[in-house]
Design a protein around this motif. Structure first.
Motif, PDB file in Angstrom:
ATOM      1  N   MET A 151      32.191  38.279  33.040  1.00  0.00           N
ATOM      2  CA  MET A 151      33.425  37.993  33.745  1.00  0.00           C
ATOM      3  C   MET A 151      33.638  39.057  34.819  1.00  0.00           C
ATOM      4  SD  MET A 151      37.029  36.914  32.130  1.00  0.00           S
ATOM      5  CE  MET A 151      38.132  38.287  32.100  1.00  0.00           C
ATOM      6  N   ARG A 152      34.030  38.623  35.986  1.00  0.00           N
ATOM      7  CA  ARG A 152      34.250  39.534  37.103  1.00  0.00           C
ATOM      8  C   ARG A 152      35.561  40.297  36.943  1.00  0.00           C
ATOM      9  NH1 ARG A 152      32.255  37.523  42.724  1.00  0.00           N
ATOM     10  NH2 ARG A 152      30.283  36.603  42.141  1.00  0.00           N
ATOM     11  N   ASN A 153      35.639  41.392  37.651  1.00  0.00           N
ATOM     12  CA  ASN A 153      36.860  42.194  37.652  1.00  0.00           C
ATOM     13  C   ASN A 153      37.772  41.662  38.761  1.00  0.00           C
ATOM     14  OD1 ASN A 153      38.720  44.159  37.132  1.00  0.00           O
ATOM     15  ND2 ASN A 153      37.641  45.750  38.252  1.00  0.00           N
ATOM     16  N   PHE A 154      38.480  40.609  38.463  1.00  0.00           N
ATOM     17  CA  PHE A 154      39.377  39.972  39.432  1.00  0.00           C
ATOM     18  C   PHE A 154      40.706  39.690  38.760  1.00  0.00           C
ATOM     19  CE2 PHE A 154      41.170  35.991  41.179  1.00  0.00           C
ATOM     20  CZ  PHE A 154      41.398  36.401  42.482  1.00  0.00           C
ATOM     21  N   SER A 155      41.782  40.031  39.428  1.00  0.00           N
ATOM     22  CA  SER A 155      43.115  39.769  38.899  1.00  0.00           C
ATOM     23  C   SER A 155      43.737  38.616  39.675  1.00  0.00           C
ATOM     24  CB  SER A 155      43.999  41.008  39.034  1.00  0.00           C
ATOM     25  OG  SER A 155      43.489  42.056  38.246  1.00  0.00           O
ATOM     26  N   LEU A 156      43.992  37.540  38.984  1.00  0.00           N
ATOM     27  CA  LEU A 156      44.649  36.387  39.586  1.00  0.00           C
ATOM     28  C   LEU A 156      46.148  36.667  39.633  1.00  0.00           C
ATOM     29  CD1 LEU A 156      44.421  33.483  40.659  1.00  0.00           C
ATOM     30  CD2 LEU A 156      44.617  32.699  38.296  1.00  0.00           C
ATOM     31  N   GLU A 157      46.692  36.708  40.825  1.00  0.00           N
ATOM     32  CA  GLU A 157      48.110  37.007  41.000  1.00  0.00           C
ATOM     33  C   GLU A 157      48.952  35.752  40.754  1.00  0.00           C
ATOM     34  OE1 GLU A 157      48.559  38.679  44.898  1.00  0.00           O
ATOM     35  OE2 GLU A 157      47.047  40.214  44.511  1.00  0.00           O
ATOM     36  N   LEU A 158      50.177  35.958  40.318  1.00  0.00           N
ATOM     37  CA  LEU A 158      51.070  34.845  40.013  1.00  0.00           C
ATOM     38  C   LEU A 158      51.249  33.927  41.222  1.00  0.00           C
ATOM     39  CD1 LEU A 158      52.960  33.416  38.026  1.00  0.00           C
ATOM     40  CD2 LEU A 158      54.752  35.013  38.713  1.00  0.00           C
ATOM     41  N   ASN A 159      51.475  34.488  42.399  1.00  0.00           N
ATOM     42  CA  ASN A 159      51.655  33.659  43.593  1.00  0.00           C
ATOM     43  C   ASN A 159      50.391  32.882  43.933  1.00  0.00           C
ATOM     44  OD1 ASN A 159      54.361  34.247  43.991  1.00  0.00           O
ATOM     45  ND2 ASN A 159      53.919  36.016  45.271  1.00  0.00           N
ATOM     46  N   GLN A 160      49.234  33.487  43.711  1.00  0.00           N
ATOM     47  CA  GLN A 160      47.982  32.764  43.938  1.00  0.00           C
ATOM     48  C   GLN A 160      47.875  31.575  42.988  1.00  0.00           C
ATOM     49  OE1 GLN A 160      45.304  36.052  43.244  1.00  0.00           O
ATOM     50  NE2 GLN A 160      44.790  36.194  45.419  1.00  0.00           N
ATOM     51  N   LEU A 161      48.237  31.797  41.734  1.00  0.00           N
ATOM     52  CA  LEU A 161      48.187  30.718  40.752  1.00  0.00           C
ATOM     53  C   LEU A 161      49.143  29.599  41.144  1.00  0.00           C
ATOM     54  CD1 LEU A 161      47.149  29.501  38.142  1.00  0.00           C
ATOM     55  CD2 LEU A 161      48.807  30.920  36.901  1.00  0.00           C
ATOM     56  N   LYS A 162      50.317  29.951  41.628  1.00  0.00           N
ATOM     57  CA  LYS A 162      51.279  28.932  42.057  1.00  0.00           C
ATOM     58  C   LYS A 162      50.728  28.114  43.225  1.00  0.00           C
ATOM     59  CE  LYS A 162      55.502  31.171  40.447  1.00  0.00           C
ATOM     60  NZ  LYS A 162      56.773  31.794  40.861  1.00  0.00           N
ATOM     61  N   VAL A 163      50.068  28.778  44.156  1.00  0.00           N
ATOM     62  CA  VAL A 163      49.451  28.058  45.281  1.00  0.00           C
ATOM     63  C   VAL A 163      48.364  27.127  44.764  1.00  0.00           C
ATOM     64  CG1 VAL A 163      47.978  28.327  47.330  1.00  0.00           C
ATOM     65  CG2 VAL A 163      50.013  29.759  47.054  1.00  0.00           C
ATOM     66  N   PHE A 164      47.501  27.643  43.896  1.00  0.00           N
ATOM     67  CA  PHE A 164      46.441  26.800  43.334  1.00  0.00           C
ATOM     68  C   PHE A 164      47.039  25.575  42.658  1.00  0.00           C
ATOM     69  CE2 PHE A 164      44.344  25.358  39.512  1.00  0.00           C
ATOM     70  CZ  PHE A 164      43.166  24.858  40.056  1.00  0.00           C
ATOM     71  N   MET A 165      48.062  25.773  41.837  1.00  0.00           N
ATOM     72  CA  MET A 165      48.651  24.658  41.091  1.00  0.00           C
ATOM     73  C   MET A 165      49.218  23.599  42.031  1.00  0.00           C
ATOM     74  SD  MET A 165      47.999  25.279  37.968  1.00  0.00           S
ATOM     75  CE  MET A 165      49.035  24.045  37.164  1.00  0.00           C
ATOM     76  N   GLU A 166      49.835  24.023  43.112  1.00  0.00           N
ATOM     77  CA  GLU A 166      50.396  23.057  44.065  1.00  0.00           C
ATOM     78  C   GLU A 166      49.283  22.277  44.765  1.00  0.00           C
ATOM     79  OE1 GLU A 166      53.189  20.792  45.282  1.00  0.00           O
ATOM     80  OE2 GLU A 166      53.801  22.573  44.176  1.00  0.00           O
ATOM     81  N   VAL A 167      48.220  22.964  45.144  1.00  0.00           N
ATOM     82  CA  VAL A 167      47.089  22.271  45.781  1.00  0.00           C
ATOM     83  C   VAL A 167      46.436  21.314  44.784  1.00  0.00           C
ATOM     84  CG1 VAL A 167      44.798  22.544  46.824  1.00  0.00           C
ATOM     85  CG2 VAL A 167      46.627  24.138  47.421  1.00  0.00           C
TER      86      VAL A 167
END
Length: 105
Positions: A1-17
């Motif tokens: 697993m990569r060292n990447f932090s999914l930010e809340l706003n990024q997740l919200k954008v993904f969910m809308e798309v």
């Protein structure tokens, strides 16, 4: 697993798309530009090293990994927002931590 932090706003954008696999409609709903939405999605995909959308098909579709994130994303958003709300209420003295104890007598 990569060292990447999914930010809340990024997740919200993904969910809308991901709702209808349309970046333009997601941009309109979120009050952002389509290029800004595309940038967020690319940042997530690059950070994870996983494609979330199959752009070769029209309209674009979620990949298997994209389906996993979409299926669990709303629960994650709700949990994070609940935690933050509880923290703010507690910090303002409106939601003190109460502990109850019982004993058999």
């Amino acid at each position: 697993m990569r060292n990447f932090s999914l930010e809340l706003n990024q997740l919200k954008v993904f969910m809308e798309v991901a709702k209808d696999c349309n970046m333009t409609r997601a941009a309109q709903k979120l009050g952002l530009t389509q290029p800004a939405i595309s940038t967020v999605i690319k940042k997530i995909e690059n950070g994870l090293g996983i494609k979330l959308f199959d752009r070769a098909s029209r309209p674009m579709r979620l990949t298997a990994a994209g389906h996993v994130l979409f299926k669990r994303g709303n629960g994650a958003i709700e949990l994070i927002e609940t935690i933050l709300a509880d923290m703010y209420r507690t910090a303002n003295g409106k939601n003190p931590d109460i502990r109850l104890g019982c004993s058999e007598a």
